[in-house]
Design an enzyme around this catalytic site. Structure first.
Site, PDB file in Angstrom:
ATOM      1  N   ARG A 118      26.912   4.148  -9.134  1.00 13.89           N
ATOM      2  CA  ARG A 118      26.222   2.947  -9.641  1.00 13.89           C
ATOM      3  C   ARG A 118      25.536   2.151  -8.536  1.00 13.89           C
ATOM      4  O   ARG A 118      25.276   0.952  -8.677  1.00 13.89           O
ATOM      5  CB  ARG A 118      27.180   2.058 -10.435  1.00 13.89           C
ATOM      6  N   LYS A 140      10.369   0.827  -5.477  1.00 14.50           N
ATOM      7  CA  LYS A 140      10.046   1.752  -6.568  1.00 14.50           C
ATOM      8  C   LYS A 140      10.537   3.137  -6.180  1.00 14.50           C
ATOM      9  O   LYS A 140      10.092   3.712  -5.187  1.00 14.50           O
ATOM     10  CB  LYS A 140       8.534   1.787  -6.832  1.00 14.50           C
ATOM     11  N   GLU A 182      -4.353   3.948   0.756  1.00 17.27           N
ATOM     12  CA  GLU A 182      -3.509   2.832   0.352  1.00 17.27           C
ATOM     13  C   GLU A 182      -3.749   1.606   1.238  1.00 17.27           C
ATOM     14  O   GLU A 182      -3.561   0.467   0.798  1.00 17.27           O
ATOM     15  CB  GLU A 182      -2.035   3.233   0.386  1.00 17.27           C
ATOM     16  N   LYS A 224       2.129  -6.128   0.860  1.00 19.51           N
ATOM     17  CA  LYS A 224       3.044  -5.529  -0.108  1.00 19.51           C
ATOM     18  C   LYS A 224       4.292  -6.405  -0.268  1.00 19.51           C
ATOM     19  O   LYS A 224       4.772  -6.621  -1.396  1.00 19.51           O
ATOM     20  CB  LYS A 224       3.434  -4.125   0.368  1.00 19.51           C
ATOM     21  N   GLU A 234       7.235  -5.850 -11.719  1.00 15.29           N
ATOM     22  CA  GLU A 234       5.932  -5.667 -12.358  1.00 15.29           C
ATOM     23  C   GLU A 234       5.918  -6.230 -13.781  1.00 15.29           C
ATOM     24  O   GLU A 234       5.475  -5.592 -14.734  1.00 15.29           O
ATOM     25  CB  GLU A 234       5.564  -4.178 -12.375  1.00 15.29           C
ATOM     26  N   ARG A 239       2.234  -7.369  -9.477  1.00 16.69           N
ATOM     27  CA  ARG A 239       2.487  -6.085  -8.825  1.00 16.69           C
ATOM     28  C   ARG A 239       1.645  -4.967  -9.439  1.00 16.69           C
ATOM     29  O   ARG A 239       1.324  -3.988  -8.770  1.00 16.69           O
ATOM     30  CB  ARG A 239       3.973  -5.729  -8.900  1.00 16.69           C
ATOM     31  N   ASN A 243      -1.610  -0.879  -8.487  1.00 20.62           N
ATOM     32  CA  ASN A 243      -1.960   0.398  -9.112  1.00 20.62           C
ATOM     33  C   ASN A 243      -3.463   0.632  -9.170  1.00 20.62           C
ATOM     34  O   ASN A 243      -3.915   1.549  -9.859  1.00 20.62           O
ATOM     35  CB  ASN A 243      -1.378   0.456 -10.530  1.00 20.62           C
ATOM     36  N   HIS A 246      -4.829   4.131  -9.413  1.00 18.68           N
ATOM     37  CA  HIS A 246      -3.741   5.059  -9.700  1.00 18.68           C
ATOM     38  C   HIS A 246      -3.819   5.661 -11.104  1.00 18.68           C
ATOM     39  O   HIS A 246      -3.331   6.775 -11.315  1.00 18.68           O
ATOM     40  CB  HIS A 246      -2.394   4.362  -9.507  1.00 18.68           C
ATOM     41  N   HIS A 250      -3.520   9.450 -10.914  1.00 18.86           N
ATOM     42  CA  HIS A 250      -2.385  10.194 -11.468  1.00 18.86           C
ATOM     43  C   HIS A 250      -2.857  11.256 -12.468  1.00 18.86           C
ATOM     44  O   HIS A 250      -2.236  12.324 -12.575  1.00 18.86           O
ATOM     45  CB  HIS A 250      -1.395   9.233 -12.140  1.00 18.86           C
ATOM     46  N   HIS A 264      -1.671  12.656  -3.041  1.00 16.34           N
ATOM     47  CA  HIS A 264      -1.653  11.398  -3.788  1.00 16.34           C
ATOM     48  C   HIS A 264      -2.722  10.430  -3.284  1.00 16.34           C
ATOM     49  O   HIS A 264      -3.476   9.834  -4.069  1.00 16.34           O
ATOM     50  CB  HIS A 264      -0.267  10.759  -3.684  1.00 16.34           C
TER      51      HIS A 264
END
Length: 364
Positions: A118, A140, A182, A224, A234, A239, A243, A246, A250, A264
């Site tokens: 956990r 993330k 980025e 960031k 987000e 946030r 993206n 993206h 993606h 990427h």
């Protein structure tokens, strides 16, 4: 320098210093329970950097878990392998697992640690420009699924990030470029002045200029960290701006099988170009700003035309990939659009039919 990610009792420092990898004891030694640290890395990174890290931790035994390199490692099978290996090694919640590598290792290890008992602690020690400026900061963590990229994961913050810009000397130019996309993104989101700096200094960053690289990394990490502190999960569209590019990117990655055929950062670079072109088509962004983004990235060697990817697919198929995007809600997709360089925003008013028509033209 040290940049703080301000998240209350889950705050953590980002340490940035050339040579830090071989002098990490001040940060990592206090986290080494029983004078040992488990380090998860990949074969390529282990060859270049594992011995340096070990030399910088005298008196501490490293227990390495070495995985295959590449995006294909960010899957269910390797997640299970890492979790079971950590259990075999007796990792406890009070331990800190070190993620030594690029975005794939950081995402995979972070997700594994979020689940293990956990939640156990982990440290990001990124080794690529992309992971320096983006994936190592913000918590993330995820793996890819057949339906798309990063669809299974958790928000789970590290306890520290250690960035050694000197490791970039081992990267091929293509990997540096993937990270640079980025970097430029931070200027395009909300900092036109930084994008102007990128136009003037991007070539130096890719050529290995140490001062330019350190400035790019530090500025990106500050940007960031500020975004994450304002909107960690987000939920407020702050946030989500990260993206930019993206959604398109993606889709291209999914179509190329999340393989080395398209990295990427390369996908994000093209995606940012397309986001500006779509915005211009919708009358939101000046054509000149879209052209300026294209010129900068093309001048550094990025593919800025979708047709140059050599995809054998329709625009409709790319839109189908987009429908698996994490930003889908009530059947509508949130697009990151722009009113110009440094003026990005979240829109939920874009019709997918319009996006399909736009992509059909780009692919033609």
């Amino acid at each position: 320098m040290i940049i703080d990610v301000a998240l209350g009792d889950r705050s953590y420092p980002i340490h940035i210093r050339p040579g830090l990898l071989g002098d990490a004891a001040a940060v990592l030694a206090p986290l080494a329970r029983g004078q040992r640290l488990v380090v998860v890395t990949d074969e390529t990174v282990a060859t270049h950097h594992l011995a340096t890290l070990a030399a910088g931790l005298p008196g501490i035994r490293l227990e390495p878990i070495v995985l295959p390199p590449g995006e294909a490692t960010k899957d269910w099978a390797h997640l299970q392998l890492v979790v079971e290996r950590l259990l075999d090694l007796g990792v406890e919640r009070s331990d800190a697992v070190v993620a030594l590598g690029g975005g794939v290792i950081g995402d995979l290890v972070g997700f594994a640690c979020s689940m293990l008992k956990r939640g156990c602690r982990f440290v990001q020690v990124p080794t690529t420009l992309l992971s320096h400026v983006d994936s190592s900061v913000g918590g993330k963590t995820a793996i890819n699924a057949a339906a798309g990229k990063n669809l299974v994961g958790a928000f789970y913050q590290p306890v520290a990030v250690l960035i050694d810009p000197a490791v970039l000397a081992t990267l091929p130019r293509r990997e540096l470029m993937a990270g640079y996309a980025e970097v430029a993104k931070y200027g395009l989101i909300n900092d036109a002045g930084f994008f102007a700096w990128c136009e003037a200094n991007g070539a130096a960053v890719l050529a290995g200029d140490s001062d330019a690289q350190i400035h790019a990394i530090a500025h990106s990490c500050r940007a960031k960290a500020a975004v994450v502190a304002a909107d960690e999960r987000e939920t407020d569209d702050v946030r989500a701006l990260l993206n930019l590019g993206h959604t398109f990117g993606h889709a291209f990655e999914a179509e190329t099988g999340f393989s080395s055929r398209l990295l990427h950062g390369e996908a994000v670079a093209l995606g940012m170009v397309l986001a500006h072109r779509l915005s211009a088509r919708l009358g939101l962004c000046p054509e000149g700003d879209a052209a300026r983004v294209t010129a900068h990235l093309a001048g550094l060697g990025f593919a800025t035309e979708a047709r140059d990817l050599g995809l054998d697919c329709s625009a409709a198929r790319l839109v189908d990939h987009m429908k698996h995007d994490k930003k889908m809600s009530a059947g509508r997709l949130a697009f990151i659009l722009t009113r110009g360089i440094g003026r990005s925003f979240v829109s939920r008013d874009v019709e997918l039919a319009e996006v399909e028509a736009f992509l059909a033209g780009e692919l033609a």
